[in-house]
Scaffold this motif. Structure first.
Motif, short mmCIF file in Angstrom:
data_model
loop_
_atom_site.label_atom_id
_atom_site.label_comp_id
_atom_site.label_asym_id
_atom_site.label_seq_id
_atom_site.Cartn_x
_atom_site.Cartn_y
_atom_site.Cartn_z
N ALA A 38 65.72 48.82 -49.76
CA ALA A 38 65.19 50.18 -49.90
C ALA A 38 63.88 50.33 -49.13
O ALA A 38 63.70 51.31 -48.39
N SER A 39 62.99 49.36 -49.26
CA SER A 39 61.71 49.48 -48.56
C SER A 39 61.91 49.47 -47.05
O SER A 39 61.28 50.26 -46.33
N LEU A 40 62.80 48.62 -46.56
CA LEU A 40 63.04 48.58 -45.12
C LEU A 40 63.68 49.87 -44.61
O LEU A 40 63.35 50.35 -43.52
N ARG A 41 64.59 50.44 -45.39
CA ARG A 41 65.21 51.71 -44.98
C ARG A 41 64.16 52.81 -44.85
O ARG A 41 64.11 53.52 -43.85
N TYR A 42 63.33 52.96 -45.87
CA TYR A 42 62.31 54.01 -45.81
C TYR A 42 61.31 53.78 -44.68
O TYR A 42 60.94 54.71 -43.97
N LEU A 43 60.87 52.54 -44.53
CA LEU A 43 59.85 52.26 -43.52
C LEU A 43 60.39 52.36 -42.09
O LEU A 43 59.64 52.67 -41.18
N THR A 44 61.68 52.11 -41.89
CA THR A 44 62.23 52.26 -40.54
C THR A 44 62.68 53.70 -40.27
O THR A 44 62.59 54.16 -39.12
N GLN A 45 63.12 54.41 -41.28
CA GLN A 45 63.55 55.80 -41.08
C GLN A 45 62.39 56.71 -40.71
O GLN A 45 62.58 57.76 -40.09
N ARG A 46 61.20 56.31 -41.06
CA ARG A 46 60.03 57.15 -40.77
C ARG A 46 59.87 57.39 -39.28
O ARG A 46 59.35 58.40 -38.85
N TYR A 47 60.34 56.45 -38.46
CA TYR A 47 60.18 56.60 -37.00
C TYR A 47 61.08 57.69 -36.42
O TYR A 47 60.83 58.18 -35.32
N ALA A 48 62.11 58.09 -37.15
CA ALA A 48 63.01 59.14 -36.66
C ALA A 48 62.61 60.52 -37.18
O ALA A 48 63.24 61.52 -36.81
N MET A 49 61.59 60.58 -38.02
CA MET A 49 61.19 61.87 -38.58
C MET A 49 60.47 62.71 -37.53
O MET A 49 59.58 62.21 -36.84
N PRO A 50 60.83 63.98 -37.44
CA PRO A 50 60.22 64.84 -36.41
C PRO A 50 58.82 65.34 -36.76
O PRO A 50 58.09 65.79 -35.89
N ASP A 51 58.44 65.28 -38.04
CA ASP A 51 57.11 65.81 -38.40
C ASP A 51 56.29 64.76 -39.14
O ASP A 51 56.82 63.82 -39.73
N ASP A 52 54.99 64.94 -39.11
CA ASP A 52 54.06 63.98 -39.72
C ASP A 52 54.17 63.92 -41.24
O ASP A 52 53.98 62.86 -41.83
N LYS A 53 54.45 65.06 -41.90
CA LYS A 53 54.58 65.04 -43.36
C LYS A 53 55.77 64.19 -43.79
O LYS A 53 55.69 63.45 -44.77
N GLY A 54 56.87 64.29 -43.06
CA GLY A 54 58.05 63.47 -43.36
C GLY A 54 57.77 62.00 -43.15
O GLY A 54 58.17 61.15 -43.95
#
Length: 105
Positions: A38-54
């Motif tokens: 779970a931690s790895l999924r969240y921490l790696t998915q952040r790089y695909a987020m288009p905005d800073d809040k996400g």
């Protein structure tokens, strides 16, 4: 970056050795629904987020999941405290990696 505080947010205080319970709690580390995944999924998915809040939200959630791993580690440590190598081998069975194989021979 993270600011690490050397105390658990929710302290764990287990007084009695219980290898049977440790066997079940240690499963929360890995697997598709474990804390590490779970931690790895969240921490790696952040790089695909288009905005800073996400990105910030996913970083916060991933960091929280890492904190869960610390609590699981603390529980397993306290549940196995004082156990002999033989007790650990028989109590945790397949969930225990035999790091100390050469120490017990």
């Amino acid at each position: 970056m993270w600011a690490y505080s050397k105390k658990l947010q929710y302290p764990v205080s287990i007084k009695n050795k219980d290898l049977s319970m440790a066997k079940y709690i240690i499963t929360q580390f890995g697997g598709p629904n474990g804390e590490l995944g779970a931690s790895l999924r969240y921490l790696t998915q952040r790089y695909a987020m288009p905005d800073d809040k996400g990105k910030a939200l996913l970083t916060d959630i991933g960091s929280e999941e890492l904190g869960h791993m610390e609590m699981v580690s603390s529980m397993v440590h306290q549940l196995t405290a004082g156990a002999t190598i033989d007790e650990i081998n028989s109590g945790l069975e397949a969930n225990y990696t035999k790091w100390c194989f050469t120490l017990s021979n």
